[in-house]
Design a protein around this motif. Structure first.
Motif, short mmCIF file in Angstrom:
data_model
loop_
_atom_site.label_atom_id
_atom_site.label_comp_id
_atom_site.label_asym_id
_atom_site.label_seq_id
_atom_site.Cartn_x
_atom_site.Cartn_y
_atom_site.Cartn_z
N ARG A 89 0.86 -1.18 0.00
CA ARG A 89 0.00 0.00 0.00
C ARG A 89 0.90 1.23 0.00
NH1 ARG A 89 -2.23 -0.70 6.18
NH2 ARG A 89 -0.19 -0.61 7.21
N VAL A 90 0.41 2.31 -0.58
CA VAL A 90 1.13 3.58 -0.52
C VAL A 90 0.86 4.19 0.85
CG1 VAL A 90 1.37 5.90 -1.50
CG2 VAL A 90 0.98 3.95 -3.01
N VAL A 91 1.91 4.58 1.55
CA VAL A 91 1.73 5.16 2.88
C VAL A 91 2.17 6.62 2.96
CG1 VAL A 91 1.79 3.00 4.17
CG2 VAL A 91 3.94 4.20 3.71
N GLU A 92 2.96 7.08 1.97
CA GLU A 92 3.36 8.49 1.93
C GLU A 92 3.41 8.96 0.49
OE1 GLU A 92 7.05 9.29 3.91
OE2 GLU A 92 6.41 8.32 5.75
N MET A 93 2.96 10.19 0.28
CA MET A 93 3.05 10.80 -1.04
C MET A 93 3.61 12.20 -0.85
SD MET A 93 2.32 10.28 -4.35
CE MET A 93 1.04 9.04 -4.50
N GLY A 94 4.87 12.38 -1.22
CA GLY A 94 5.50 13.69 -1.13
C GLY A 94 5.36 14.43 -2.45
N SER A 95 6.04 15.55 -2.57
CA SER A 95 5.93 16.31 -3.82
C SER A 95 6.63 15.60 -4.97
CB SER A 95 6.49 17.72 -3.63
OG SER A 95 7.87 17.66 -3.30
N ALA A 96 7.74 14.91 -4.70
CA ALA A 96 8.48 14.24 -5.77
C ALA A 96 8.75 12.77 -5.48
CB ALA A 96 9.80 14.97 -6.00
N SER A 97 8.14 12.24 -4.43
CA SER A 97 8.39 10.84 -4.08
C SER A 97 7.15 10.22 -3.46
CB SER A 97 9.55 10.75 -3.08
OG SER A 97 9.19 11.34 -1.85
N PHE A 98 7.16 8.90 -3.42
CA PHE A 98 6.09 8.17 -2.75
C PHE A 98 6.68 6.90 -2.16
CE2 PHE A 98 6.02 7.64 -7.31
CZ PHE A 98 6.02 6.28 -7.51
N THR A 99 6.09 6.47 -1.05
CA THR A 99 6.61 5.32 -0.32
C THR A 99 5.54 4.26 -0.16
OG1 THR A 99 8.18 6.71 0.89
CG2 THR A 99 7.65 4.56 1.87
N PHE A 100 5.95 3.02 -0.46
CA PHE A 100 5.11 1.85 -0.27
C PHE A 100 5.51 1.14 1.00
CE2 PHE A 100 5.29 2.15 -4.94
CZ PHE A 100 3.96 2.03 -5.28
#
Length: 152
Positions: A89-100
């Motif tokens: 699942r995606v847990v973070e969405m930054g301006s230029a990155s995202f974390t699963f």
């Protein structure tokens, strides 16, 4: 880079299932630890396809992702022939990155084998410079997963 947006509401979903091949095991007869990074990558790729935003669409939209960080915690051993269920699942969405957030379980008993995180950075296809995550991708993630704000 903006502050990340957290999504505590999103549930893990299974995206990739695989049977452990002999070639993925070590001399001890268990899955070699490095193979889990391949399983994690296959799961992310399937996530992209499921949300309708695969690598082909990224390229058509002029961007790609680079892995910036990955980590795995090993909880139990998988052996030759085990069927593995890979979830994320995606847990973070930054301006230029995202974390699963990622985890893999043994299908037979639901036992947790490994869990961890992988962070991708959006990169311009031509310049390979960091760029903002496109709104269309943010919207695709939010529509599929729910519970994730799409402010960029």
């Amino acid at each position: 880079m903006g502050s990340p947006t957290e999504s505590a509401e999103a549930e893990f979903q299974p995206f990739f299932q695989n049977r452990v091949r002999f070639a993925e095991t070590d001399q001890q007869g268990i899955v070699f630890y490095g193979e889990y990074f391949t399983f994690q990558d296959e799961t992310v790729s399937q996530f992209f396809r499921e949300i309708g935003y695969g690598y082909e669409r990224m390229a058509a939209d002029g961007w790609q992702t680079h892995v910036a960080n990955t980590e795995l915690n090993y909880r139990d051993a998988a052996e030759f022939g085990d069927v593995l269920v890979n979830e994320l699942r995606v847990v973070e969405m930054g301006s230029a990155s995202f974390t699963f957030e990622y985890r893999v379980k043994r299908n037979a008993d639901g036992g947790l084998l490994a869990d961890g995180m992988v962070t991708h950075v959006a990169v311009d296809l031509e310049t390979e410079e960091t760029r903002p995550v496109p709104d269309a991708f943010r919207e695709a993630v939010a529509a599929f997963q729910g519970g994730l704000e799409t402010d960029g």
